[in-house]
Structure formats: structure tokens, C-alpha cells
Scaffold this active site. Structure first.
Site, short mmCIF file in Angstrom:
data_model
loop_
_atom_site.label_atom_id
_atom_site.label_comp_id
_atom_site.label_asym_id
_atom_site.label_seq_id
_atom_site.Cartn_x
_atom_site.Cartn_y
_atom_site.Cartn_z
N HIS A 21 4.01 2.86 -7.70
CA HIS A 21 2.84 1.91 -7.31
C HIS A 21 2.92 0.62 -7.81
O HIS A 21 2.71 0.27 -8.95
CB HIS A 21 1.48 2.52 -7.82
CG HIS A 21 0.34 2.11 -7.31
ND1 HIS A 21 -0.58 2.79 -6.52
CD2 HIS A 21 -0.26 0.75 -7.24
CE1 HIS A 21 -1.53 1.92 -6.19
NE2 HIS A 21 -1.31 0.76 -6.69
N HIS A 23 2.95 -3.42 -5.58
CA HIS A 23 2.57 -4.31 -4.36
C HIS A 23 3.64 -5.23 -4.22
O HIS A 23 3.81 -6.22 -4.99
CB HIS A 23 1.33 -4.88 -4.46
CG HIS A 23 -0.02 -3.68 -4.25
ND1 HIS A 23 -0.35 -3.40 -3.21
CD2 HIS A 23 -0.52 -3.00 -5.38
CE1 HIS A 23 -1.53 -2.37 -3.48
NE2 HIS A 23 -1.30 -2.01 -4.67
N HIS A 219 -5.31 4.27 -2.45
CA HIS A 219 -5.96 3.89 -3.49
C HIS A 219 -7.46 4.64 -3.58
O HIS A 219 -8.27 4.37 -2.60
CB HIS A 219 -6.13 2.36 -3.32
CG HIS A 219 -5.01 1.51 -3.55
ND1 HIS A 219 -3.94 1.54 -2.81
CD2 HIS A 219 -4.70 0.51 -4.68
CE1 HIS A 219 -3.06 0.81 -3.24
NE2 HIS A 219 -3.64 0.09 -4.43
N GLU A 222 -10.22 3.88 -8.65
CA GLU A 222 -9.94 2.77 -9.56
C GLU A 222 -10.97 2.18 -10.30
O GLU A 222 -11.22 2.50 -11.08
CB GLU A 222 -8.77 1.80 -8.68
CG GLU A 222 -8.49 0.62 -9.50
CD GLU A 222 -7.77 -0.58 -8.85
OE1 GLU A 222 -6.92 -1.41 -9.34
OE2 GLU A 222 -7.61 -0.39 -7.46
N HIS A 243 -4.14 5.19 -8.51
CA HIS A 243 -5.10 4.99 -9.91
C HIS A 243 -5.63 6.21 -10.16
O HIS A 243 -5.28 7.04 -10.98
CB HIS A 243 -6.08 3.81 -9.45
CG HIS A 243 -5.39 2.38 -9.38
ND1 HIS A 243 -4.64 1.71 -10.15
CD2 HIS A 243 -5.07 2.04 -8.12
CE1 HIS A 243 -4.17 0.58 -9.69
NE2 HIS A 243 -4.41 0.67 -8.26
N ASP A 301 1.62 -2.22 -10.50
CA ASP A 301 0.66 -2.57 -9.67
C ASP A 301 1.20 -3.86 -9.07
O ASP A 301 1.48 -4.15 -7.96
CB ASP A 301 -0.67 -2.54 -10.36
CG ASP A 301 -1.83 -2.43 -9.22
OD1 ASP A 301 -1.46 -2.02 -8.14
OD2 ASP A 301 -3.04 -2.45 -9.58
#
Length: 365
Positions: A21, A23, A219, A222, A243, A301
Site C-alpha cells: 500500500h 501511492h 480504502h 481509515e 487501512h 502510504d
């Protein structure tokens, strides 16, 4: 951040790792942003690495809204530029190789890097000629060249955005087109208050993904309530949860997901700085996950925005949550097993980890 490690010491876990995970647009080098801005003649408010880092990073607990606002500071520099898009993918693989990552799944929204074929055009760009399809091709090229250069494996996940349901069918079609060229799954990111009942475009895209055998992560949980996780699992048929911290607030759902061995993509440093969890790491839901032998991985992340590395997350959970070397081995085995690689490649990855960890292979794959 006080938790940051220095570069002159051994990593907390100095063995091959798996990251699921992270980005791409949250993992760009500050130096690259400045370099591309200069080449493209784009004016930034500052022109040094420390000054731009100060603008682009979050250093204390904030809100998810404040965190998302950071992308506005630099995404217009990279989006709509072929060289820049390919470069950030290539450099991303180099960074992960230096962090000791053996396999990484990096995610991004193709629409956020395009400048045509997108409604509305992101980042106040002028209309150009780079479609979301070409973005995927460019990222694939960068990742592939990075793989060859740095001897690690990198695959990508394409993101739907909750506030743009009209993009989601495009995303699943791109997943289908590039499924044999580096793209391994579809994701849904963004504002968790926007559910699929009100925005059915996402549900339709995920139904198509299920039908075509496209892997799925979402997602959820979170900053949103457990109901968002429940929707991800029951409506979108998510195979992993991005998350998922707030799942623990619903004992019935949490118990079901434990029983089903659902994989949680946990990002500790992120969860503090986005305000997703209590800033006191000793109260983090990950401790509960660990105690309950949940299936999870450790991930960065958006390391650009959190001014972090993967080791920051490992060091954090070792220092505040009592994680040991054996825990790190186990969570990386879990990550490899939960990866979206084809079975043969997954088996090869697991064998690499078992050998590096001096463990006897216990997988039935």
C-alpha cells in the site's frame, strides 16, 4: 517527526520486505518536482529542497483533508508530462530497492496524471494529449525499466476515486487492458463518506472487476466507520482492505474478517499524521490486530507527504508496539501471500522470503 531514523544505521528489519500500500503520487522525490518544474517552466513558490519539503509535508497530526491538500502543491508539475510520469515510476522502484523491498504494489489514479480524456481536467491543467491510457503505459514502462535496473519486482494498482464515480468504469477497463503488462488490481480511494449506494459507478466497476477476475482492494475504515469496511467486503467484494483501523469498533464484523483471514494494509505513520488514529502509537489498532493474529502488512502510504521511509514504519511499531524480528518475518510472509501476483510468481516470492528468513517453507502454494 521524532520517530524518523537516520541514514547512518542499519534498518530496523534488514531483510527483504513486501509493500502493498503505497501511492505513486505520494512517493515522488522533492528533487524531481523541482527539476521537472524548472524544465517545464512552472513557477513554484520556493526553489530549494528544504523549502519545498516544508510545503509538501505534514509533520504533526492533521486531518485527512489537510493531508489531501498537499497534493495540490506539486501534482500540477508532474501531471501531463510524459518524461515526468515515466521518471517518477522508475525512481520509485529505485527508492524501494534501497529500502530493501523485494516486491511492491504501487497504486495511483491514471486520471490524476492525465491532461485529456478526463472530465474535469485535474490540477487546473490546460488540455493536452496524455490520456489515462497513456499514463498507465508510461508508468508501466518506468516500473519495468526500474525492475531491470534495480532487481526487484514492481506491479501497479489503478485507483478509482470516490468523488469521481464517472471515472471508475474507465479504470476497470484499463485494469483489463493492462492485466498482463504490470497492472494487478483495482482500488477505490478518497472520501469515505461517499458510499456506493449514492454513487453506483464504483459498484458497477467492481462488479465488472469480479466478473473479469481483476483483483480488488478498497480504502476503508481509515477515517470512516466500520460500515465502510462492510460495504467494501460485501458490496465491492474487496480481497484486501486499505487501512481498516476502525473495523475493531464493530466486534461482529471484525470477528468475521479475522475468521475470513482478510488482509489489512496497515500504514502506521500515515494513520497518525492523517488523524485516522490516536496520535499515541501505544493505543493504535495495530496492537489489537497483532494480538488477534490478524492478517496485515506494514506500508508507507505517502512517504513524500509524511517525510518518511518504510523503515520509519518498522521502527515505529518496534518502538511503540513491541514488534519483534519474528513479527516482521510473519507480516511479510502474510503480505506476500496476500499479494496480487499470479500463483507461480507468488510462490517464487514466498520462497525468496523463506530463504532470506531461514524459515522452512510452510505454504501450500
Amino acid at each position: 517527526m521524532a520517530e524518523h531514523c537516520t541514514n547512518d544505521r542499519q534498518p530496523t528489519f534488514n531483510k527483504p520486505k513486501v509493500e502493498l500500500h503505497v501511492h505513486l503520487d505520494g512517493a515522488i522525490r522533492i528533487e524531481t518536482i523541482l527539476d521537472v518544474a524548472k524544465r517545464r517552466g512552472i513557477s513554484l513558490p520556493v526553489d530549494t529542497v528544504p523549502a519545498l519539503k516544508d510545503i509538501c509535508t505534514v509533520s504533526k497530526p492533521a486531518t485527512l483533508t489537510e493531508f489531501l491538500g498537499k497534493f495540490n502543491e506539486y501534482m500540477h508539475v508532474i501531471a501531463g508530462d510524459r518524461k515526468a510520469i515515466k521518471r517518477i515510476a522508475y525512481e520509485f522502484v529505485e527508492t524501494k530497492a534501497k529500502e530493501g523491498v523485494a516486491y511492491v504494489e504501487v497504486r495511483y489514479s491514471p486520471h490524476f496524471l492525465a491532461n485529456t480524456g478526463v472530465e474535469p481536467l485535474p490540477w487546473d491543467q490546460k488540455e493536452g494529449d496524455i490520456t489515462p491510457d497513456e499514463v498507465v503505459r508510461l508508468v508501466n514502462e518506468g516500473l519495468s525499466e526500474g525492475e531491470k535496473a534495480f532487481k526487484i519486482k514492481a506491479r501497479s494498482i489503478l485507483c478509482c476515486m470516490r468523488h469521481m464515480p464517472n471515472w471508475s468504469m474507465d479504470v476497470v477497463e484499463l485494469c483489463k487492458k493492462y492485466r498482463n503488462d504490470g497492472v494487478v488490481a483495482i482500488d477505490l480511494a478518497g472520501d469515505e463518506s461517499m458510499n456506493c449506494e449514492a454513487y453506483p459507478g464504483h459498484r458497477k466497476a467492481y462488479e465488472e472487476a469480479v466478473k473479469c477476475g481483476i483483483h480488488r482492494t478498497v480504502h476503508a475504515g481509515e477515517v470512516g466507520p466500520p460500515s465502510v469496511v462492510e460495504e467494501a467486503v460485501d458490496v465491492l467484494k474487496a480481497e484486501r482492505i486499505g487501512h481498516g483501523y476502525h473495523t475493531v469498533k464493530d466486534p461482529i464484523l471484525y470477528s468475521r474478517l479475522l475468521k475470513d483471514n482478510m488482509h489489512f494494509e496497515v500504514c502506521p505513520v500515515s494513520s497518525k499524521l492523517t488523524g485516522a488514529c490516536d496520535p499515541d502509537f501505544t493505543k493504535h489498532p495495530l496492537i489489537r490486530f497483532k494480538e488477534d493474529k490478524a492478517n496485515f502488512s506494514l506500508n508507507t502510504d505517502d512517504p513524500l507527504i509524511f517525510d518518511s521511509t518504510l523503515d520509519t514504519d518498522y521502527e515505529t511499531v518496534k518502538k511503540y508496539m513491541g514488534f519483534t524480528e519474528e513479527d516482521f518475518k510473519k507480516l511479510n510472509i502474510n503480505a506476500a501471500q496476500a499479494s496480487f501476483l499470479p500463483e507461480k510468481e507468488k510462490k517464487d516470492l514466498l520462497n525468496l522470503l523463506y530463504e532470506a528468513y531461514d524459515m522452512v517453507c510452510s505454504t501450500g502454494l
